[in-house]
Design a protein around this motif. Structure first.
Motif, PDB file in Angstrom:
ATOM      1  N   HIS A   1       7.360  -0.809  35.749  1.00 58.48           N
ATOM      2  CA  HIS A   1       7.266   0.203  36.701  1.00 58.48           C
ATOM      3  C   HIS A   1       7.181   1.537  35.584  1.00 58.48           C
ATOM      4  CE1 HIS A   1       8.205  -1.678  40.290  1.00 58.48           C
ATOM      5  NE2 HIS A   1       9.142  -2.196  39.689  1.00 58.48           N
ATOM      6  N   ILE A   2       8.010   1.608  34.586  1.00 56.26           N
ATOM      7  CA  ILE A   2       7.819   2.712  33.604  1.00 56.26           C
ATOM      8  C   ILE A   2       6.490   2.840  32.945  1.00 56.26           C
ATOM      9  CG2 ILE A   2       8.720   3.369  31.369  1.00 56.26           C
ATOM     10  CD1 ILE A   2      11.427   2.296  32.077  1.00 56.26           C
ATOM     11  N   GLU A   3       5.966   1.843  32.753  1.00 55.56           N
ATOM     12  CA  GLU A   3       4.510   1.619  32.073  1.00 55.56           C
ATOM     13  C   GLU A   3       3.439   2.098  33.083  1.00 55.56           C
ATOM     14  OE1 GLU A   3       4.038  -2.234  30.413  1.00 55.56           O
ATOM     15  OE2 GLU A   3       5.361  -1.674  28.813  1.00 55.56           O
ATOM     16  N   ALA A   4       3.811   1.767  34.338  1.00 56.19           N
ATOM     17  CA  ALA A   4       2.479   2.449  35.511  1.00 56.19           C
ATOM     18  C   ALA A   4       2.779   3.880  35.613  1.00 56.19           C
ATOM     19  CB  ALA A   4       2.871   1.487  36.554  1.00 56.19           C
ATOM     20  N   ALA A   5       4.074   4.258  35.500  1.00 55.75           N
ATOM     21  CA  ALA A   5       4.310   5.719  35.655  1.00 55.75           C
ATOM     22  C   ALA A   5       3.740   6.433  34.438  1.00 55.75           C
ATOM     23  CB  ALA A   5       5.719   5.964  35.853  1.00 55.75           C
ATOM     24  N   LEU A   6       3.939   5.797  33.221  1.00 58.77           N
ATOM     25  CA  LEU A   6       3.221   6.372  32.076  1.00 58.77           C
ATOM     26  C   LEU A   6       1.691   6.564  32.241  1.00 58.77           C
ATOM     27  CD1 LEU A   6       5.542   5.194  29.328  1.00 58.77           C
ATOM     28  CD2 LEU A   6       5.487   7.771  30.436  1.00 58.77           C
ATOM     29  N   ALA A   7       1.228   5.670  33.120  1.00 52.89           N
ATOM     30  CA  ALA A   7      -0.156   5.448  33.116  1.00 52.89           C
ATOM     31  C   ALA A   7      -0.747   6.286  34.494  1.00 52.89           C
ATOM     32  CB  ALA A   7      -0.678   4.057  33.408  1.00 52.89           C
ATOM     33  N   GLY A   8       0.198   7.203  35.087  1.00 55.28           N
ATOM     34  CA  GLY A   8      -0.107   8.116  36.101  1.00 55.28           C
ATOM     35  C   GLY A   8       0.103   7.575  37.418  1.00 55.28           C
ATOM     36  N   GLN A   9       0.712   6.349  37.681  1.00 55.36           N
ATOM     37  CA  GLN A   9       1.058   5.843  38.915  1.00 55.36           C
ATOM     38  C   GLN A   9       2.554   5.807  39.177  1.00 55.36           C
ATOM     39  OE1 GLN A   9      -1.299   4.515  40.939  1.00 55.36           O
ATOM     40  NE2 GLN A   9      -2.814   5.467  39.513  1.00 55.36           N
ATOM     41  N   PRO A  10       2.760   6.621  40.460  1.00 54.49           N
ATOM     42  CA  PRO A  10       4.358   6.543  40.809  1.00 54.49           C
ATOM     43  C   PRO A  10       4.602   5.262  41.366  1.00 54.49           C
ATOM     44  CG  PRO A  10       2.930   7.648  42.292  1.00 54.49           C
ATOM     45  CD  PRO A  10       2.035   7.496  41.487  1.00 54.49           C
ATOM     46  N   GLY A  11       5.734   4.917  41.326  1.00 59.30           N
ATOM     47  CA  GLY A  11       6.380   3.548  41.941  1.00 59.30           C
ATOM     48  C   GLY A  11       7.900   3.733  42.046  1.00 59.30           C
ATOM     49  N   THR A  12       8.382   2.703  43.010  1.00 60.36           N
ATOM     50  CA  THR A  12       9.754   2.506  43.251  1.00 60.36           C
ATOM     51  C   THR A  12       9.989   1.146  42.991  1.00 60.36           C
ATOM     52  OG1 THR A  12       9.315   2.317  45.545  1.00 60.36           O
ATOM     53  CG2 THR A  12       9.748   4.363  44.758  1.00 60.36           C
ATOM     54  N   CYS A  13      11.150   0.825  43.049  1.00 56.21           N
ATOM     55  CA  CYS A  13      11.848  -0.614  42.819  1.00 56.21           C
ATOM     56  C   CYS A  13      13.411  -0.223  43.339  1.00 56.21           C
ATOM     57  CB  CYS A  13      11.503  -1.234  41.414  1.00 56.21           C
ATOM     58  SG  CYS A  13      12.445  -0.440  40.207  1.00 56.21           S
ATOM     59  N   GLU A  14      13.904  -1.739  43.575  1.00 54.61           N
ATOM     60  CA  GLU A  14      15.494  -1.864  43.490  1.00 54.61           C
ATOM     61  C   GLU A  14      15.756  -2.984  42.596  1.00 54.61           C
ATOM     62  OE1 GLU A  14      16.461  -2.411  47.723  1.00 54.61           O
ATOM     63  OE2 GLU A  14      15.952  -0.620  48.309  1.00 54.61           O
ATOM     64  N   HIS A  15      16.807  -2.630  42.154  1.00 57.66           N
ATOM     65  CA  HIS A  15      17.420  -3.740  41.023  1.00 57.66           C
ATOM     66  C   HIS A  15      18.901  -3.583  41.166  1.00 57.66           C
ATOM     67  CE1 HIS A  15      13.608  -5.068  39.037  1.00 57.66           C
ATOM     68  NE2 HIS A  15      13.278  -3.849  39.038  1.00 57.66           N
ATOM     69  N   GLU A  16      19.476  -4.794  40.860  1.00 61.61           N
ATOM     70  CA  GLU A  16      21.040  -4.991  40.717  1.00 61.61           C
ATOM     71  C   GLU A  16      20.980  -5.070  38.990  1.00 61.61           C
ATOM     72  OE1 GLU A  16      24.757  -8.095  41.508  1.00 61.61           O
ATOM     73  OE2 GLU A  16      22.941  -8.106  42.955  1.00 61.61           O
ATOM     74  N   MET A  17      21.988  -4.451  38.644  1.00 58.45           N
ATOM     75  CA  MET A  17      22.154  -4.153  37.250  1.00 58.45           C
ATOM     76  C   MET A  17      23.733  -4.255  36.994  1.00 58.45           C
ATOM     77  SD  MET A  17      19.731  -1.265  36.087  1.00 58.45           S
ATOM     78  CE  MET A  17      18.235  -1.073  36.982  1.00 58.45           C
ATOM     79  N   ALA A  18      24.161  -4.607  35.658  1.00 58.70           N
ATOM     80  CA  ALA A  18      25.650  -4.593  35.193  1.00 58.70           C
ATOM     81  C   ALA A  18      25.790  -3.401  34.279  1.00 58.70           C
ATOM     82  CB  ALA A  18      25.805  -5.926  34.497  1.00 58.70           C
ATOM     83  N   LEU A  19      26.895  -2.724  34.886  1.00 62.47           N
ATOM     84  CA  LEU A  19      27.128  -1.324  34.169  1.00 62.47           C
ATOM     85  C   LEU A  19      28.682  -1.650  33.491  1.00 62.47           C
ATOM     86  CD1 LEU A  19      26.402   1.190  36.802  1.00 62.47           C
ATOM     87  CD2 LEU A  19      24.935   0.708  34.736  1.00 62.47           C
ATOM     88  N   ALA A  20      28.924  -1.204  32.267  1.00 64.49           N
ATOM     89  CA  ALA A  20      29.956  -1.548  31.602  1.00 64.49           C
ATOM     90  C   ALA A  20      31.346  -0.894  32.384  1.00 64.49           C
ATOM     91  CB  ALA A  20      29.891  -0.787  30.267  1.00 64.49           C
ATOM     92  N   GLN A  21      31.371   0.289  33.210  1.00 61.09           N
ATOM     93  CA  GLN A  21      32.281   0.886  33.859  1.00 61.09           C
ATOM     94  C   GLN A  21      32.417   0.264  35.363  1.00 61.09           C
ATOM     95  OE1 GLN A  21      34.624   3.286  32.502  1.00 61.09           O
ATOM     96  NE2 GLN A  21      33.740   2.999  30.274  1.00 61.09           N
ATOM     97  N   ALA A  22      31.157   0.333  35.858  1.00 63.09           N
ATOM     98  CA  ALA A  22      31.172   0.022  37.315  1.00 63.09           C
ATOM     99  C   ALA A  22      30.848  -1.380  37.716  1.00 63.09           C
ATOM    100  CB  ALA A  22      30.051   0.892  38.127  1.00 63.09           C
ATOM    101  N   GLY A  23      30.737  -2.455  36.868  1.00 64.69           N
ATOM    102  CA  GLY A  23      30.131  -3.682  37.344  1.00 64.69           C
ATOM    103  C   GLY A  23      28.930  -3.757  37.800  1.00 64.69           C
ATOM    104  N   ARG A  24      28.558  -4.661  38.411  1.00 60.35           N
ATOM    105  CA  ARG A  24      27.254  -4.928  39.219  1.00 60.35           C
ATOM    106  C   ARG A  24      27.024  -3.900  40.304  1.00 60.35           C
ATOM    107  NH1 ARG A  24      24.482  -8.180  36.051  1.00 60.35           N
ATOM    108  NH2 ARG A  24      22.843  -8.436  37.770  1.00 60.35           N
ATOM    109  N   ARG A  25      25.953  -3.197  40.338  1.00 59.10           N
ATOM    110  CA  ARG A  25      25.511  -2.148  40.960  1.00 59.10           C
ATOM    111  C   ARG A  25      24.102  -2.350  41.567  1.00 59.10           C
ATOM    112  NH1 ARG A  25      29.849  -0.175  43.387  1.00 59.10           N
ATOM    113  NH2 ARG A  25      28.639   1.772  44.064  1.00 59.10           N
ATOM    114  N   VAL A  26      23.704  -1.918  42.853  1.00 58.78           N
ATOM    115  CA  VAL A  26      22.464  -1.948  42.960  1.00 58.78           C
ATOM    116  C   VAL A  26      21.795  -0.541  42.993  1.00 58.78           C
ATOM    117  CG1 VAL A  26      20.730  -2.727  44.894  1.00 58.78           C
ATOM    118  CG2 VAL A  26      22.733  -3.936  44.899  1.00 58.78           C
TER     119      VAL A  26
END
Length: 186
Positions: A18-43
Motif C-alpha cells: 500500500h505504501i509503494e502504491a501511494a508513493l506511485a501516486g495511488q491512494p489506498g486503504t487497508c485494515e490490519h491487526e498488529m501487535a503493539l508493545a504497550q497496547a497488545g493486539r489492535r486493529v
C-alpha cells in the motif's frame, strides 16, 4: 528514518504494498491487526494518501491510522446478537409447529382415555402418551419463552396445594372410571 524503523517489521510487511502504491501516486486503504508493545493486539484502518506537488509528482505519502479495535469488537457482538435473534426466531417457529402437532396428539389421546375402560392396557398406554405429551408441551413453552415469542408468567404458588391437586387427580383417575362408582372398582 525509514517506515520500517518507525512502524516495526510486522506493520511494514503488512502495509508495504500500500505504501509503494501511494508513493506511485495511488491512494489506498487497508485494515490490519498488529501487535503493539504497550497496547497488545489492535486493529487499525490505514489510509495512504500520496503527497503530490503542483506538477502531480509524488513527494511522499501521508498515512492516516485509526484504531478500530473497539468498533470491530462491537461489530462482532452485533453479529452474535443477530445470530441469537435468528436462532430464537427459528426456535419459535419450530416450537409453534411442534405445538400444533402436540395439540392433536393430546386431543386424540384424551378421546381414547374417555372411550377405553381404565382396566384396559390401551388406557394405560394412552395415559403414558398423555403424560409424555404434557411434558413435551411444557418444553415447547420453554422454547417459546427462549425465542421471546411466548410470555412466561411468574407468580407465587402454594406448592402443597399443587401437589395435593396433582395427587388427588391421579388418585381419582385410578379409583373411578366413567360410568362406574367407587363400589364397582375392584
Amino acid at each position: 528514518r525509514h517506515v520500517e524503523e518507525v512502524w516495526g517489521e510486522e506493520a511494514y510487511a503488512l502495509t508495504q504494498a500500500h505504501i509503494e502504491a501511494a508513493l506511485a501516486g495511488q491512494p489506498g486503504t487497508c485494515e490490519h491487526e498488529m501487535a503493539l508493545a504497550q497496547a497488545g493486539r489492535r486493529v487499525f484502518h490505514i489510509m495512504f494518501i500520496p503527497d503530490l506537488d503542483t506538477q502531480g509528482h509524488c513527494r511522499g505519502c501521508f498515512t492516516l491510522i485509526t484504531d478500530i479495535t473497539d468498533r470491530k469488537r462491537l461489530e462482532m457482538e452485533l453479529r452474535q446478537a443477530q445470530t441469537m435473534h435468528a436462532l430464537g426466531t427459528m426456535a419459535g417457529g419450530i416450537a409453534h409447529e411442534f405445538n400444533n402437532i402436540l395439540m392433536a396428539i393430546l386431543g386424540y389421546t384424551s378421546l381414547v382415555l374417555n372411550d377405553v375402560p381404565q382396566t384396559s392396557p390401551t388406557w394405560s398406554h394412552a395415559r403414558q402418551v398423555l403424560i409424555a405429551g404434557e411434558r413435551a408441551r411444557d418444553l415447547v413453552q420453554q422454547i417459546l419463552a427462549f425465542s421471546r415469542q411466548g410470555k412466561v408468567e411468574h407468580k407465587p404458588a402454594k406448592l402443597h396445594l399443587l401437589v395435593q391437586e396433582a395427587l388427588g387427580g391421579l388418585l381419582e383417575v385410578q379409583l373411578e372410571r366413567p360410568g362406574q362408582g367407587l363400589d364397582d372398582v375392584g
